[in-house]
Write an enzyme that holds these catalytic residues in place. Structure first.
Site, PDB file in Angstrom:
ATOM      1  N   HIS A 160      -8.776   5.982   3.240  1.00 36.24           N
ATOM      2  CA  HIS A 160      -8.881   4.335   3.634  1.00 36.24           C
ATOM      3  C   HIS A 160     -10.052   3.904   2.886  1.00 36.24           C
ATOM      4  O   HIS A 160     -10.062   2.716   2.680  1.00 36.24           O
ATOM      5  CB  HIS A 160      -9.044   4.561   5.047  1.00 36.24           C
ATOM      6  CG  HIS A 160      -7.611   4.602   5.707  1.00 36.24           C
ATOM      7  ND1 HIS A 160      -7.433   5.034   6.857  1.00 36.24           N
ATOM      8  CD2 HIS A 160      -6.614   3.627   5.378  1.00 36.24           C
ATOM      9  CE1 HIS A 160      -6.182   4.726   7.147  1.00 36.24           C
ATOM     10  NE2 HIS A 160      -5.475   3.745   6.197  1.00 36.24           N
ATOM     11  N   GLU A 207      11.757  -1.712  -9.773  1.00 42.81           N
ATOM     12  CA  GLU A 207      10.991  -0.329  -9.591  1.00 42.81           C
ATOM     13  C   GLU A 207      11.375   0.702  -9.918  1.00 42.81           C
ATOM     14  O   GLU A 207      10.539   1.950  -9.823  1.00 42.81           O
ATOM     15  CB  GLU A 207      10.588  -0.588  -8.098  1.00 42.81           C
ATOM     16  CG  GLU A 207       9.927  -1.798  -7.579  1.00 42.81           C
ATOM     17  CD  GLU A 207       9.547  -1.753  -6.172  1.00 42.81           C
ATOM     18  OE1 GLU A 207       8.370  -1.618  -5.930  1.00 42.81           O
ATOM     19  OE2 GLU A 207      10.553  -1.929  -5.249  1.00 42.81           O
ATOM     20  N   ASP A 266       5.373   1.071  -8.610  1.00 40.04           N
ATOM     21  CA  ASP A 266       6.566   2.079  -8.086  1.00 40.04           C
ATOM     22  C   ASP A 266       7.237   2.515  -9.487  1.00 40.04           C
ATOM     23  O   ASP A 266       7.761   3.686  -9.682  1.00 40.04           O
ATOM     24  CB  ASP A 266       7.498   1.590  -7.402  1.00 40.04           C
ATOM     25  CG  ASP A 266       6.974   1.926  -5.874  1.00 40.04           C
ATOM     26  OD1 ASP A 266       6.512   2.925  -5.603  1.00 40.04           O
ATOM     27  OD2 ASP A 266       6.984   0.983  -5.097  1.00 40.04           O
ATOM     28  N   CYS A 270       4.705  -8.045 -10.824  1.00 41.56           N
ATOM     29  CA  CYS A 270       3.917  -8.191  -9.634  1.00 41.56           C
ATOM     30  C   CYS A 270       3.144  -6.778  -9.107  1.00 41.56           C
ATOM     31  O   CYS A 270       2.319  -6.602  -8.051  1.00 41.56           O
ATOM     32  CB  CYS A 270       4.793  -8.423  -8.425  1.00 41.56           C
ATOM     33  SG  CYS A 270       5.874  -7.324  -7.912  1.00 41.56           S
TER      34      CYS A 270
END
Ligand code: PEP
Ligand code: MG
Length: 954
Positions: free
Chosen positions: A581, A817, A841, A888
């Site tokens: 995180h 992807e 991806d 993107c």
């Protein structure tokens, strides 16, 4: 654990010599499908290094580490040679236990076999066995050792008498899963038996799940009915497995060390119980051998021990406090020591210090093998200490020396360190009034709920808020409270009960094979500490007023939310990796960050000046004046570039020869739309709509979604919005949308595959998007599409809704992807309005590297020519049909990749808002023909590294 079946055993084998026997063994592994024929060479090579003869007529041939690539699956073949074979070291072998192991599994097999060797007459019975079952029975008896380790000790209990200590020890055994409540009840009614020297014993055999010994000591010397109490042992007995432990207790008392246990730390107690007297010299050393203490290094160690003038004992710091003679090969092997574990040597008598030092030196020297230092962050974590456990002090960091860590978020920073150390919570384990403890717990839980609620409000719309919402759910989880209340009912204090509930839940989470889910254990502990802080009245730390670099073990989201992020120039964490995180947060906040820097960074004093290089993954404490100057110059240059780019952020991005490329923003929340426009976004190129779903405890209804999407359209002022339909599933679960457990979630039910199973959800979302758009430009795209069929299924739903809503300016596209979709782009281009390439991806699926993999992610470079070829195919197909193509994924903001993407014909780049101005500035630096030239050059390269190199030098 060695699991043998009859097929694994071959009786009555014959061979003229050891080579013939080894060949048969290799053939047996090949025939069983365990290894390729080349593995036989590995077996021979291993024997050339040193004999694998173990003792008692058993040899354990196994391949060299190099030959592991020829292992197909881990397994064992056992060949019996009743007449015996003379091994190359002169030993007579009757049994070959031949191992094909892909990693260190052979250590477990070794460990098990060494226990077999201890048994009388085993060699003869193995040589004479006439059925596979006899061999299996002789080899496979699983050794059960009673447990005694740091976790079965509960020290410094504020107890009044022996009974309370006995109960604390029994409760500890229950907590670590060795006994059930029935056992605790049995012990509760027992009168402790005196062992002498202030030590007492309670024991039970009912409700024992695994044999173990616990010890509870009081916080001060107790006198109970006139008798001294320095500790109460609680024995969970099963068969005779605990006998060795009782012998150790006897030894402790016989040496007169019993009453010296009080006040000793856990390690000292384990050392006494291991048979090391208070007068013994001990020395410890980390084992760095890649494959642990396997036969060869073990033999070298035993050799050194035998050369010493005093007997030496050896135990594992992390193990069950069982010390063995360092001169016994089978005992040393039986420890099963692995890389990263700590060996503790002890010796007593004159010259003992020199003796243990000699062994430590031998281990440090690798015991005949080359060794590499540990990279703490990547190695298996040591057992997590309880919140107040004392730590071993690592060596301090030298000034002006770069320390290498995992690059977590790009950027360069220089500022004083602010070191956040783990909080210390002191509390009694037990409390008499359960009702009062329950009410204290509830007050703390409600306090934590309020704190978290306020923090979610403060951070609404960004990644921090999402994670904090998860924390809020954890605090509200009735199962956690129930588990704590149950412990309170058994006499635990609110603090101890709560921490037990958290720790148990976190350990369960950690045991999950899914890495992303396992990482949620850190969130559980973060929540646990918040509540513990409220219970114990421990103030959370206050950061300095000036800019600083935050240094911490790991950074939980609530830590970040508490900090004034405008002051944090950089983040350094001792633990964590690319997917932790702290890394995600650092990227979200756009601050330089490195992770997994190791425990040594925690030795830094707050205020020490630090340089953090998030690109190279380096931390430099107390830099020299020259280094400081160089770094400041680099920061100034970067800043100047940023400022210049910022000044032109609202201008279109055109190459030097006027070719226009649109630059849009990727958003995880509509709340950031206005900010992105202010930073120069020409539209939203990717709205990750899952945030609307994740931010709600149940599926958001039509009105909620319309309100959310409208916010973005309003802030865009007529600029286009590309919304991706819900992309959850797999690694991104929705709590209210139960999904089956999948072995491989990235290849499972996610993206459009999942939403097509719930068309009503997709329909509501499409209706909300189209309604919110009205007359404003909306582009909708489906994620994770693999071919035209999935697009058509989504389009059918879209057509139905659009026929009713009739939004004015809509296009429908797919994300590229999945490689199949890029390869089939010509078929899709006929029917879609646009493509948006999700390089994150696409790279993951093309290179077969998990996008968050802590070790492999450095190789997962989207500038790989394989990925570029797929982008080329996509753009060619799109342009042939007059469609536009965006990128993107993260590649769109990579300065090296931008000319290549433009050269390949990409029409739009959608990037994080803080990169918009820089991406536009980069586009202005080249011409279209030059970009095409670079793209062509990149496509010809064989690897991602070659692409980067050629781009750097071209
Ligand atoms: C991508 O895969 O490149 C992408 C933009 O989608 P996400 O990162 O949200 O999976
Ligand atoms: Mg994606």
């Amino acid at each position: 654990m060695l699991m043998l079946t009859r097929e694994d055993v071959r009786l009555g084998c014959q061979a003229v010599d050891w080579r013939g026997a080894l060949e048969q063994a290799a053939r047996a592994l090949v025939e069983a499908g365990r290894a390729a024929p080349e593995y036989g060479e590995g077996l021979l090579a291993r024997e050339a290094q040193s004999s694998t003869y173990l003792g008692k007529g058993i040899a354990i041939p196994h391949g060299t580490p190099d030959s592991r690539r020829f292992v197909r699956s881990t397994g064992v073949r056992v060949l019996q040679f009743p007449q015996g074979v003379t091994w190359h070291d002169g030993a007579r072998v009757h049994l070959l236990v031949t191992i094909a192991a892909q990693s260190d599994e052979h250590l477990d097999i070794l460990r098990q076999l060494t226990r077999v060797l201890d048994r009388e007459g085993v060699a003869e019975s193995l040589a004479r066995a006439t059925s596979p079952d006899e061999v299996i029975a002789a080899l496979s008896r699983a050794p059960v050792a009673a447990r005694l380790d740091a976790e079965t000790l509960c020290l410094g209990q504020p107890a009044k008498d022996r009974w309370e200590l006995a109960l604390a020890a029994a409760a500890r055994l229950r907590h670590v899963g060795c006994v059930d409540a029935g056992f605790v009840a049995t012990v509760a009614g027992q009168r402790p038996v005196p062992l002498g020297q202030g030590l007492w014993l309670v024991y039970g055999t009912t409700g024992v799940l695994a044999p173990a010994l616990a010890l509870a000591t009081p916080d001060k010397r107790l006198s109970d009915e006139g008798a001294d109490v320095t500790g109460v042992f609680c024995l969970a007995a099963q068969g005779d497995t605990h006998r060795a432990l009782l012998e150790r207790l006897d030894g402790l008392i016989a040496r007169g060390d019993g009453d010296k246990l009080l006040g000793l730390p856990a390690e000292g107690i384990l050392s006494r119980l291991a048979g090391e007297s208070a007068k013994a010299e001990t020395a410890r050393v980390r084992l760095l051998n890649a494959h642990g203490l396997h036969a060869r290094p073990a033999r070298a160690l035993v050799q050194v021990a035998r050369e010493q003038p005093l007997p030496v004992r050896l135990r594992l710091l992390e193990g069950s406090a069982e010390a063995v003679s360092a001169t016994s090969l089978s005992k040393v092997l039986g420890l099963g020591a692995r890389r990263g574990q700590t060996l503790v040597f002890s010796a007593e008598g004159e010259g003992a210090a020199g003796v243990v030092a000699a062994l430590v030196t031998a281990v440090r020297g690798g015991l005949g093998e080359p060794v590499t230092p540990l990279e703490e962050a990547r190695e298996e974590a040591a057992p997590r200490p309880p919140p107040v456990a004392p730590r071993e002090a690592p060596a301090p960091l030298p000034a002006d020396e770069p320390l290498t860590a995992v690059p977590a978020a790009p950027g360069l920073a220089i500022a004083p360190a602010y070191v956040v150390r783990p909080l210390e919570f002191r509390y009694p384990e037990r409390a008499p009034d359960a009702a009062r403890e329950r009410s204290r717990l509830d007050t703390a839980l409600s306090g934590a709920r309020k704190q978290l609620g306020a923090m979610v409000q403060r951070t609404v719309g960004n990644e921090v808020a999402q994670i904090l919402s998860v924390h809020l759910e954890m605090v509200e989880d009735p199962a956690l409270r129930d588990s704590a209340v149950e412990a309170i009912g058994e006499g635990a204090s609110a603090e101890a009960g709560w921490w037990r509930a958290i720790d148990t839940a976190a350990r369960t989470q950690e045991s999950l094979s899914d890495r992303l889910l396992a990482e949620r254990a850190a969130d559980l502990r973060d929540v646990g500490r918040r509540v513990l802080g409220l219970l114990c009245g421990v103030e959370l730390p206050t950061p300095p007023e000036h800019p600083y670099i935050l240094v911490a073990e790991d950074v939980g989201p609530s830590d970040v939310a508490r900090l004034d992020t405008s002051k944090v120039r950089g983040l350094v964490t001792a633990r964590g990796g690319a997917t932790s995180h702290s890394a995600i947060l650092a990227r979200a906040l756009g601050i330089a960050s490195v992770a997994g820097a190791g425990e040594r960074v925690m030795t830094l004093a707050s205020g020490t000046e630090l340089i953090v290089d998030g690109e190279l993954g380096r931390v430099i404490p107390a830099p020299s004046a020259q280094r400081r100057e160089r770094t400041e110059r680099r920061i100034t240059e970067q800043e100047a570039r940023r400022q210049a780019a910022h000044g032109r952020r609202h201008e279109e991005a055109r190459t030097q020869d006027g070719h226009r490329v649109e630059v849009a923003v990727n958003l995880g929340s509509t709340a950031h739309t206005a900010d992105a426009v202010e930073r120069g976004a020409e539209g939203v190129g990717l709205l990750r709509t899952e945030f609307v779903f994740m931010a709600h405890p149940q599926e958001p209804d039509l009105a909620t979604q319309i309100a959310e999407y409208s916010k973005a359209f309003d802030a865009l002022g007529g600029r286009p919005l590309v919304a991706r339909t819900l992309d959850v599933g797999g690694d991104k679960p929705l709590s209210y949308w139960p999904m089956p457990q999948e072995d491989n979630p990235f290849l499972g039910l996610r993206g459009i595959r999942l939403t097509l199973t719930r068309p009503e959800v997709m329909e509501t979302q499409l209706r909300a998007l189209l309604t919110a758009a009205g007359t404003r430009p909306l582009r909708i795209m489906f994620p994770m599409v693999k071919d035209i069929e999935e697009f058509r299924a989504g389009k059918a739903l879209f057509d139905r809704v659009q026929a009713q809503v009739k939004a004015a300016d809509v296009q429908l596209g797919v994300m590229i992807e999945v490689p199949s979709c890029a390869l089939l782009a010509p078929t899709l281009a006929r029917e879609v309005d646009f493509f948006s390439i999700g390089t994150n991806d696409l790279t993951q699926y093309t290179l077969a590297i998990d996008r968050g993999h802590p070790e492999l992610s450095a190789q997962s470079d989207a500038l790989h020519p394989g990925v570029l070829q797929l982008i080329r195919l996509t753009v060619e197909a799109a342009h042939a049909h007059g469609r536009w193509v965006g990128v993107c994924g993260e590649l769109g903001s990579d300065p090296q990749a931008i000319p290549v993407l433009v050269g390949l014909g990409v029409d739009e780049l959608s990037v994080s808002s803080r990169y918009i101005a820089l991406v536009k500035a980069r586009i202005r630096e080249f011409t279209l023909p030059r970009a095409r030239e670079l793209a062509a050059l990149a496509l010809q390269q064989p690897t991602a590294a070659a692409v980067r190199e050629v781009l750097e030098t071209a």
